[in-house]
Design a protein around this motif. Sequence first.
Motif, PDB file in Angstrom:
ATOM      1  N   GLY A  87     -27.086 109.541   3.140  1.00 30.63           N
ATOM      2  CA  GLY A  87     -27.615 108.834   1.929  1.00 30.63           C
ATOM      3  C   GLY A  87     -27.534 107.343   1.956  1.00 30.63           C
ATOM      4  N   HIS A  88     -26.539 106.940   2.486  1.00 28.39           N
ATOM      5  CA  HIS A  88     -26.470 105.178   2.528  1.00 28.39           C
ATOM      6  C   HIS A  88     -25.375 104.958   3.377  1.00 28.39           C
ATOM      7  N   ILE A  89     -25.433 103.553   3.474  1.00 27.63           N
ATOM      8  CA  ILE A  89     -24.454 102.855   4.410  1.00 27.63           C
ATOM      9  C   ILE A  89     -23.619 101.573   3.368  1.00 27.63           C
ATOM     10  N   ASP A  90     -22.375 101.725   3.293  1.00 32.85           N
ATOM     11  CA  ASP A  90     -21.685 100.753   2.249  1.00 32.85           C
ATOM     12  C   ASP A  90     -21.046  99.627   3.473  1.00 32.85           C
ATOM     13  N   ILE A  91     -20.639 100.161   4.545  1.00 36.07           N
ATOM     14  CA  ILE A  91     -19.876  99.104   5.304  1.00 36.07           C
ATOM     15  C   ILE A  91     -20.451  99.298   6.733  1.00 36.07           C
ATOM     16  N   VAL A  92     -20.692  98.175   7.470  1.00 32.26           N
ATOM     17  CA  VAL A  92     -21.091  98.406   8.869  1.00 32.26           C
ATOM     18  C   VAL A  92     -19.987  97.315   9.503  1.00 32.26           C
ATOM     19  N   VAL A  93     -19.789  97.762  10.747  1.00 37.19           N
ATOM     20  CA  VAL A  93     -18.868  97.071  11.709  1.00 37.19           C
ATOM     21  C   VAL A  93     -19.596  96.794  13.087  1.00 37.19           C
ATOM     22  N   PRO A  94     -20.264  96.011  13.353  1.00 39.75           N
ATOM     23  CA  PRO A  94     -20.763  95.932  14.712  1.00 39.75           C
ATOM     24  C   PRO A  94     -19.938  95.452  15.718  1.00 39.75           C
ATOM     25  N   ASN A  95     -19.078  96.152  16.240  1.00 38.43           N
ATOM     26  CA  ASN A  95     -17.844  96.083  17.032  1.00 38.43           C
ATOM     27  C   ASN A  95     -18.178  96.002  18.627  1.00 38.43           C
ATOM     28  N   ALA A  96     -19.208  96.615  18.872  1.00 37.40           N
ATOM     29  CA  ALA A  96     -19.431  96.987  20.430  1.00 37.40           C
ATOM     30  C   ALA A  96     -19.472  95.772  21.199  1.00 37.40           C
ATOM     31  N   GLY A  97     -18.794  95.564  22.233  1.00 38.53           N
ATOM     32  CA  GLY A  97     -18.659  94.304  23.197  1.00 38.53           C
ATOM     33  C   GLY A  97     -18.094  94.698  24.553  1.00 38.53           C
ATOM     34  N   ILE A  98     -18.499  93.612  25.264  1.00 41.82           N
ATOM     35  CA  ILE A  98     -17.929  93.564  26.749  1.00 41.82           C
ATOM     36  C   ILE A  98     -17.355  92.414  27.282  1.00 41.82           C
ATOM     37  N   VAL A  99     -17.077  92.342  28.311  1.00 41.39           N
ATOM     38  CA  VAL A  99     -16.355  90.863  28.778  1.00 41.39           C
ATOM     39  C   VAL A  99     -16.401  91.004  30.349  1.00 41.39           C
ATOM     40  N   SER A 100     -16.905  89.825  30.879  1.00 38.22           N
ATOM     41  CA  SER A 100     -16.744  89.798  32.449  1.00 38.22           C
ATOM     42  C   SER A 100     -16.366  88.440  32.766  1.00 38.22           C
ATOM     43  N   TYR A 101     -16.331  88.083  33.899  1.00 36.42           N
ATOM     44  CA  TYR A 101     -15.762  86.729  34.254  1.00 36.42           C
ATOM     45  C   TYR A 101     -16.479  85.958  35.440  1.00 36.42           C
ATOM     46  N   GLY A 102     -16.772  84.826  35.441  1.00 34.95           N
ATOM     47  CA  GLY A 102     -17.331  83.929  36.605  1.00 34.95           C
ATOM     48  C   GLY A 102     -17.385  82.476  36.043  1.00 34.95           C
ATOM     49  N   GLN A 103     -17.306  81.702  37.137  1.00 34.14           N
ATOM     50  CA  GLN A 103     -17.777  80.248  36.863  1.00 34.14           C
ATOM     51  C   GLN A 103     -19.233  80.346  36.374  1.00 34.14           C
ATOM     52  N   VAL A 104     -19.737  79.160  35.604  1.00 25.23           N
ATOM     53  CA  VAL A 104     -21.305  79.162  35.291  1.00 25.23           C
ATOM     54  C   VAL A 104     -21.911  79.101  36.541  1.00 25.23           C
ATOM     55  N   TRP A 105     -21.620  78.426  37.381  1.00 30.57           N
ATOM     56  CA  TRP A 105     -22.731  78.455  38.581  1.00 30.57           C
ATOM     57  C   TRP A 105     -22.675  79.718  39.432  1.00 30.57           C
ATOM     58  N   GLU A 106     -21.611  80.453  39.196  1.00 29.46           N
ATOM     59  CA  GLU A 106     -21.477  81.927  39.946  1.00 29.46           C
ATOM     60  C   GLU A 106     -22.261  83.029  39.205  1.00 29.46           C
ATOM     61  N   LEU A 107     -22.452  82.886  38.005  1.00 34.34           N
ATOM     62  CA  LEU A 107     -22.942  84.104  37.337  1.00 34.34           C
ATOM     63  C   LEU A 107     -24.481  84.380  37.902  1.00 34.34           C
ATOM     64  N   ASP A 108     -24.591  85.660  37.858  1.00 37.99           N
ATOM     65  CA  ASP A 108     -26.228  85.997  38.047  1.00 37.99           C
ATOM     66  C   ASP A 108     -26.665  86.371  36.808  1.00 37.99           C
ATOM     67  N   GLU A 109     -28.290  86.280  36.955  1.00 39.82           N
ATOM     68  CA  GLU A 109     -28.929  86.474  35.542  1.00 39.82           C
ATOM     69  C   GLU A 109     -28.685  87.680  34.912  1.00 39.82           C
ATOM     70  N   LYS A 110     -28.421  89.032  35.620  1.00 39.66           N
ATOM     71  CA  LYS A 110     -28.164  90.071  35.034  1.00 39.66           C
ATOM     72  C   LYS A 110     -26.892  89.918  34.150  1.00 39.66           C
ATOM     73  N   THR A 111     -25.715  89.420  34.885  1.00 36.81           N
ATOM     74  CA  THR A 111     -24.575  89.422  34.275  1.00 36.81           C
ATOM     75  C   THR A 111     -24.578  88.797  32.772  1.00 36.81           C
ATOM     76  N   PHE A 112     -25.130  87.542  32.862  1.00 38.70           N
ATOM     77  CA  PHE A 112     -25.338  86.761  31.664  1.00 38.70           C
ATOM     78  C   PHE A 112     -26.254  87.385  30.805  1.00 38.70           C
ATOM     79  N   ASP A 113     -27.329  87.929  31.140  1.00 43.48           N
ATOM     80  CA  ASP A 113     -28.082  88.633  30.060  1.00 43.48           C
ATOM     81  C   ASP A 113     -27.492  89.768  29.472  1.00 43.48           C
ATOM     82  N   GLN A 114     -26.625  90.816  30.167  1.00 39.09           N
ATOM     83  CA  GLN A 114     -26.025  91.862  29.845  1.00 39.09           C
ATOM     84  C   GLN A 114     -24.816  91.425  28.708  1.00 39.09           C
ATOM     85  N   MET A 115     -24.323  90.346  28.915  1.00 46.86           N
ATOM     86  CA  MET A 115     -23.097  89.747  28.158  1.00 46.86           C
ATOM     87  C   MET A 115     -23.911  89.485  26.630  1.00 46.86           C
TER      88      MET A 115
END
Length: 269
Positions: A87-115
Motif C-alpha cells: 500500500g505504501h513505502i515510508d522508508i527507502v534505502v538505496p544501498n546497492a553498490g559495487i567497487v573496483s580498482y584502477g588508475q584513471v588512465w587504465e580504466l576501460d569504458e565498461k568498468t567506468f560506466d558500470q560503476m
Amino acid sequence: MAFVTGAARGQGRQFALALAREGADVAVLDLDAQIKTVDYELPEGSDLDKVAAEIEQLDRRSLAIAGNVTKEEDISRAVDTIIERFGHIDIVVPNAGIVSYGQVWELDEKTFDQMIDVNLKGTWLTCKYVAPHMIERKKGKIVCISSIYGVHSAPLVSHYSASKHGVLGLVRSMAIELGEYNINVNAICPTAIDTPMMNNQATFDRMAGGKAGGTRDHANKEFEKRQLLPDIGYLPDDACVGSLLFLASEDSKYVTGIPIPVDAGFLTS
C-alpha cells in the motif's frame, strides 16, 4: 513499510533486519547475477530469500525481489509490486553498490560506466520511482549510501569516488525538491565496512599499494592510519545501523540534505 536495495548480504542485510526489528515490514531487492567488472562474488537469489525469511522470523512481512537497480523497468516493477502488496513505502534505502580498482588512465569504458550505473544511476532510479508515492502521502524518509570517498578520495578509485560524490549531489538536490512534501533526504558515508565488497583479495591488493599479495592486515592498517579511534580497521557490517535508524525515524524530522560520516574519524584526520 521500508524498501532496501542491495539487501542480500552485508550492510543491506543489516539495514533490512534492523528496520524489521523496529517494526517495519521490509521489501528487499538484489541482483541475482554476477558483474564482470568487479573482482568479488556477488550474492545469489537464495541469499535474498534468506534475508526475507529472517525478516519474517521477526514477525514482520517481507518481499524478496530479484532486480537490477540499473534497469528502469526492474525498479519500476519492484516499486509497483511493493505498493500493490503493502500500500505504501515510508522508508527507502538505496544501498546497492559495487567497487573496483584502477588508475584513471587504465580504466576501460565498461568498468567506468558500470560503476556510475550501479552506484549513482541505481540510487537515482530507486528514488525516482519511490518519490511520487511519498509526495502523494506528504511524508517519507530517503537514506542514501555514499562513502568517505564521496567526500574524500584516494588512488585507484576515481570512478568509485566520482559515483559516491554524485550520490551526495543527488541527495542535496532531492532534499531541496522534496522538502516541501515533508520528505527527508540524507546520506550515510561509511569508512571501510567488513562486507564481501571490501573483504576480498582485490581490495587487499589495493591497500598494499596496488601490489599483488595484499592481506586483510594490510587493509586494516591502512585504515587505522587515518581513523582517530584506536585499533579500528574495518568496521563491522552493522556499524551504520544506528545512523540509519536515526535518519529513518521521526527523531530526524528536522534533518535533511546532509551526509553523516560513520568513519571512526577518518574525514577529520
